[in-house]
Write an enzyme that holds these catalytic residues in place. Structure first.
Site, PDB file in Angstrom:
ATOM      1  N   HIS A 136       0.847  -1.210   0.000  1.00 37.92           N
ATOM      2  CA  HIS A 136       0.000   0.000   0.000  1.00 37.92           C
ATOM      3  C   HIS A 136       0.875   1.251   0.000  1.00 37.92           C
ATOM      4  CE1 HIS A 136      -2.938   3.052   1.201  1.00 37.92           C
ATOM      5  NE2 HIS A 136      -2.029   3.453   2.064  1.00 37.92           N
ATOM      6  N   HIS A 141       1.528   5.265  -2.332  1.00 43.45           N
ATOM      7  CA  HIS A 141       1.980   6.615  -1.953  1.00 43.45           C
ATOM      8  C   HIS A 141       3.265   7.075  -2.634  1.00 43.45           C
ATOM      9  CE1 HIS A 141      -0.835   7.551   1.304  1.00 43.45           C
ATOM     10  NE2 HIS A 141      -0.722   6.315   1.716  1.00 43.45           N
ATOM     11  N   GLU A 182      -5.442   9.835   0.391  1.00 38.63           N
ATOM     12  CA  GLU A 182      -5.790   8.406   0.361  1.00 38.63           C
ATOM     13  C   GLU A 182      -6.839   8.070  -0.714  1.00 38.63           C
ATOM     14  OE1 GLU A 182      -3.204   6.810   3.332  1.00 38.63           O
ATOM     15  OE2 GLU A 182      -4.248   6.036   1.600  1.00 38.63           O
ATOM     16  N   SER A 201      -3.821   1.487  -4.772  1.00 42.35           N
ATOM     17  CA  SER A 201      -3.244   0.202  -4.323  1.00 42.35           C
ATOM     18  C   SER A 201      -4.320  -0.869  -4.148  1.00 42.35           C
ATOM     19  CB  SER A 201      -2.514   0.398  -2.984  1.00 42.35           C
ATOM     20  OG  SER A 201      -3.425   0.887  -2.016  1.00 42.35           O
TER      21      SER A 201
HETATM   22  N1  HBI Z   1       1.373   5.894  10.433  1.00 44.49           N
HETATM   23  N2  HBI Z   1       2.955   4.575   9.331  1.00 44.49           N
HETATM   24  C1  HBI Z   1       1.845   5.369   9.287  1.00 44.49           C
HETATM   25  N3  HBI Z   1       1.244   5.603   8.106  1.00 44.49           N
HETATM   26  C2  HBI Z   1       0.146   6.391   8.022  1.00 44.49           C
HETATM   27  O1  HBI Z   1      -0.395   6.615   6.918  1.00 44.49           O
HETATM   28  C3  HBI Z   1      -0.376   6.960   9.205  1.00 44.49           C
HETATM   29  C4  HBI Z   1       0.274   6.702  10.414  1.00 44.49           C
HETATM   30  N4  HBI Z   1      -0.197   7.225  11.560  1.00 44.49           N
HETATM   31  C5  HBI Z   1      -1.340   8.096  11.617  1.00 44.49           C
HETATM   32  C6  HBI Z   1      -1.983   8.287  10.285  1.00 44.49           C
HETATM   33  N5  HBI Z   1      -1.485   7.755   9.164  1.00 44.49           N
HETATM   34  C7  HBI Z   1      -3.252   9.074  10.161  1.00 44.49           C
HETATM   35  O2  HBI Z   1      -3.895   9.176  11.421  1.00 44.49           O
HETATM   36  C8  HBI Z   1      -3.002  10.484   9.627  1.00 44.49           C
HETATM   37  O3  HBI Z   1      -4.229  11.120   9.403  1.00 44.49           O
HETATM   38  C9  HBI Z   1      -2.208  11.249  10.629  1.00 44.49           C
HETATM   39 FE    FE Z   2      -1.939   5.353   3.097  1.00 45.62          FE
END
Ligand code: HBI
Ligand code: FE
Length: 283
Positions: A136, A141, A182, A201
């Site tokens: 993903h 991304h 997203e 994805s």
């Molecule tokens: N941590 N590794 C990772 N990847 C993410 O996309 C991610 C996260 N922590 C919090 C988060 N996304 C979401 O809560 C965002 O909106 C901050």
């Molecule tokens: Fe994501």
């Protein structure tokens, strides 16, 4: 230093990663030796299926950048991707054991470091996984981080996230993240195309988001997106549409503090809400 992992959304399940490997900034070395032949085969199968689907459904910028991921038949080494990515936009991919708390997440983005979960789903989860895995994050991304305007937007999002955290507005900002980074769609010369990582994805949602008559598609309005709840375990009922990455960047550059104040007096909206002022976008 053992770090407390975040639990994403409403799921009670503890995240899967081994967080004891993570440092204070939640990053860890990509555990390349830990990948099994089955892991590499899973990545290869996911890559083959998804790369065959994206033409005509993913935005032009994604299609142009996808080859920069490099390896297709095995999980790429992050340092190989970083060779190309750093030259292109000054970004680098860093390994994390899975979802991490908001402040470390935003801090990494603000420093042009994209956190990529370094484990991959099991064959049983081939078609769907709730938490982001390496496929993903890499396939969804990373290609658009090669696109300069979008890359600047993601860094600005990270900086904005740290401010939102101070203002207690992370839930509102995470809705904007959800409906753009997203699950965002873009109107391009040949029609609607996906740029959101969750769509790009996913084999099922990519066709659904771009082609299905079921969901509604609304021209992106930042305040409207911040009011709109989302579902993490089903296709979206609403997709928000931009006309270009420059437009997204320009819409999200202003300070959101006044918006957060306005939101206090506006009701939240269900994922399938339709307001009279919404600009519906046809397929
Ligand atoms: N941590 N590794 C990772 N990847 C993410 O996309 C991610 C996260 N922590 C919090 C988060 N996304 C979401 O809560 C965002 O909106 C901050
Ligand atoms: Fe994501």
């Amino acid at each position: 230093m053992a770090v407390e992992p975040v639990v994403y959304g409403a799921s009670e399940r503890p995240p899967r990663g081994d967080y004891s490997r993570a440092g204070a900034d939640y990053t860890c070395p990509q555990n390349y030796a830990a990948y099994t032949a089955a892991d590499h085969a899973t990545y290869h199968k996911l890559y083959e299926r998804q790369s065959a689907l994206v033409p005509g459904l993913a935005c032009d910028e994604f299609l142009a950048a996808l080859p920069s991921l490099g390896a297709k038949d095995q999980i790429p080494r992050f340092e190989d991707i970083n060779e190309r990515l750093f030259k292109a936009t000054g970004w680098e991919v860093v390994a994390v054991p899975g979802l991490i708390p908001e402040v470390p997440f935003f801090t990494l983005l603000a420093n042009r470091k994209f956190p990529v979960t370094d484990w991959i789903r099991t064959p049983a989860e081939f078609d769907y996984i709730v938490e982001p895995d390496v496929f993903h994050d890499l396939f969804g991304h990373v290609p658009l981080l090669f696109e300069p305007v979008f890359a600047d937007h993601i860094q600005a999002y990270g900086a904005g996230g740290l401010k939102a955290h101070r203002l207690g507005a992370c839930e509102q900002l995470s809705r904007l993240y959800w409906y753009t980074i997203e699950f965002g769609l873009m109107r391009q010369k040949n029609g609607l195309r996906a740029y959101g990582a969750g769509i790009l994805s996913s084999s099922g949602e990519l066709v659904h988001a771009v082609k299905s008559g079921e969901p509604q598609r609304i021209a992106l309005d930042v305040l409207r997106a911040m009011r709109t709840r989302y579902k993490i375990d089903s296709y979206q009922q609403t997709y928000f549409v931009i006309d270009s990455f420059q437009q997204l960047f320009d819409m999200t550059t202003p300070d959101f503090t006044p918006l957060y104040a306005q939101l206090k007096h506006l009701s939240e909206l269900p994922a399938d809400a339709l307001l009279p002022e919404d600009k519906l976008i046809e397929r």
